[in-house]
Design an enzyme around this catalytic site. Structure first.
Site, PDB file in Angstrom:
ATOM      1  N   SER A 116       0.827  -1.204   0.000  1.00  0.00           N
ATOM      2  CA  SER A 116       0.000   0.000   0.000  1.00  0.00           C
ATOM      3  C   SER A 116       0.863   1.256   0.000  1.00  0.00           C
ATOM      4  CB  SER A 116      -0.892   0.016   1.246  1.00  0.00           C
ATOM      5  OG  SER A 116      -1.528   1.272   1.397  1.00  0.00           O
ATOM      6  N   TYR A 139      -3.096   0.038   9.812  1.00  0.00           N
ATOM      7  CA  TYR A 139      -3.142  -0.598   8.503  1.00  0.00           C
ATOM      8  C   TYR A 139      -1.839  -0.367   7.744  1.00  0.00           C
ATOM      9  CZ  TYR A 139      -4.079  -0.999   3.501  1.00  0.00           C
ATOM     10  OH  TYR A 139      -3.988  -1.302   2.170  1.00  0.00           O
ATOM     11  N   LYS A 177     -17.529  -1.594   0.373  1.00  0.00           N
ATOM     12  CA  LYS A 177     -16.491  -1.061   1.241  1.00  0.00           C
ATOM     13  C   LYS A 177     -16.979   0.060   2.158  1.00  0.00           C
ATOM     14  CE  LYS A 177     -12.405  -0.339  -0.580  1.00  0.00           C
ATOM     15  NZ  LYS A 177     -11.523  -1.125   0.309  1.00  0.00           N
TER      16      LYS A 177
END
Length: 315
Positions: A116, A139, A177
């Site tokens: 990411s 995250y 999402k």
């Protein structure tokens, strides 16, 4: 057989579609369908089998035979940037990915996983090296730490291993999402309930709606993944963006242009995001280009139009 973890999710289900477009249906989807809405992402797909993510992990850790595996695309993760249960995030993202790396390395199976761009935090240089990485949430830290774990191992691994640092991905099959769906999706929803698209006011020195991100259409993400499948000589950690930073205002204008109606409104910047928000991202695509990837990437104007048209067809 090709395994796609997170295969009922956003990027994973689009990857399944990309494999299907090549005539590949011998696909094992691994996911967590606690949210049953995600199964709708696979309603028009062709797959061989499905396994719950915990059952899949138990099988590979116990040495159960899954049959011949051509490749693993590991897209599954807790992707919420506002999830602060660090033990949960590290177990699902970091430990799970380490287990898959060990299994694919032992079996010499190509392993392509989702990293990411969040690993760069509030940096200004988005290049795949340690000095530019400073994650801002759990995250991002889980993604960052696996990349750190992998780097010293790469030279000793015989099979292909590639991490892709996804920038701001948008496109079809993301509706499940919720708050983590793309701004393009939320803008469309706002137009459907009124005539106003709402953006954050300025922050970090940027004017209202002028924060900039590297927005990449999911079709381009799939194209990069499939190119890696075709080029097993490529190894390493690579950015996966367009190399262009475009503003939230530009995304909003593309959504409004498609619908031929709407106006902009700017709202107060949320307190809980201050200091934890990437106001600017732009992928340095030099490493992936040097590795041989030559295809162009869609601009916001092109990609949003394609996405809105896809949503129109399924309205």
């Amino acid at each position: 057989m090709i395994i796609v973890t997170g295969g009922a999710g956003f990027i994973g289900s689009n990857l399944v579609q990309g494999l299907n477009a090549r005539g590949i249906s011998d696909i094992l989807v691994v996911d967590d369908l606690s949210d049953g809405h995600k199964c709708l992402n696979l309603a028009d797909a062709h797959i061989r089998d499905y396994l719950d993510k915990d059952d899949f992990l138990q099988r590979i850790q116990s040495g159960q035979h899954l049959g011949p595996v051509e490749a693993v695309f590991h897209q599954g993760a807790c992707s919420s940037t506002t999830e602060w249960d660090g033990r949960f995030v590290m177990r699902v993202n970091y430990e799970y990915t380490k287990a898959l790396l060990g299994w694919t390395t032992e079996k010499r199976v190509p392993f392509y996983y989702a990293s990411s761009a969040s690993v760069y935090g509030n940096g200004t240089v988005f290049k795949e090296s340690r000095e530019h990485e400073r994650p801002l949430n759990a995250y991002a830290f889980s993604k960052f730490l696996f990349d750190v774990h992998l780097r010293p191992l790469l030279a000793g691994i015989d099979s292909p291993v590639v991490g892709l640092r996804y920038f701001n991905v948008y496109g079809p099959r993301e509706q499940h999402k919720g708050s983590m769906a793309s701004v393009a999706y939320h803008m469309r929803q706002q137009l459907h309930t009124g005539n106003t698209v709402r953006l954050f006011e300025g922050c970090d020195g940027y004017g209202p709606g002028e924060q900039q991100r590297d927005f990449i259409h999911v079709d381009d993400v799939v194209a990069v993944n499939l190119w890696l499948l075709d080029n097993p000589q490529v190894r390493g950690i690579f950015n996966c963006g367009t190399g262009r930073a475009q503003s939230f205002n530009e995304v909003a204008q593309a959504v409004i242009a498609h619908h031929q109606r709407g106006q902009l409104e700017y709202i107060a910047f949320p307190e809980h995001l201050k200091g934890r928000y990437q106001s600017y991202t732009q992928a340095d695509m030099g490493a992936l280009r040097q590795a041989g990837y030559e295809a162009p990437f869609l601009s916001v104007e092109q990609g949003v139009q394609r996405y809105m048209a896809w949503l129109d067809q399924r309205a």
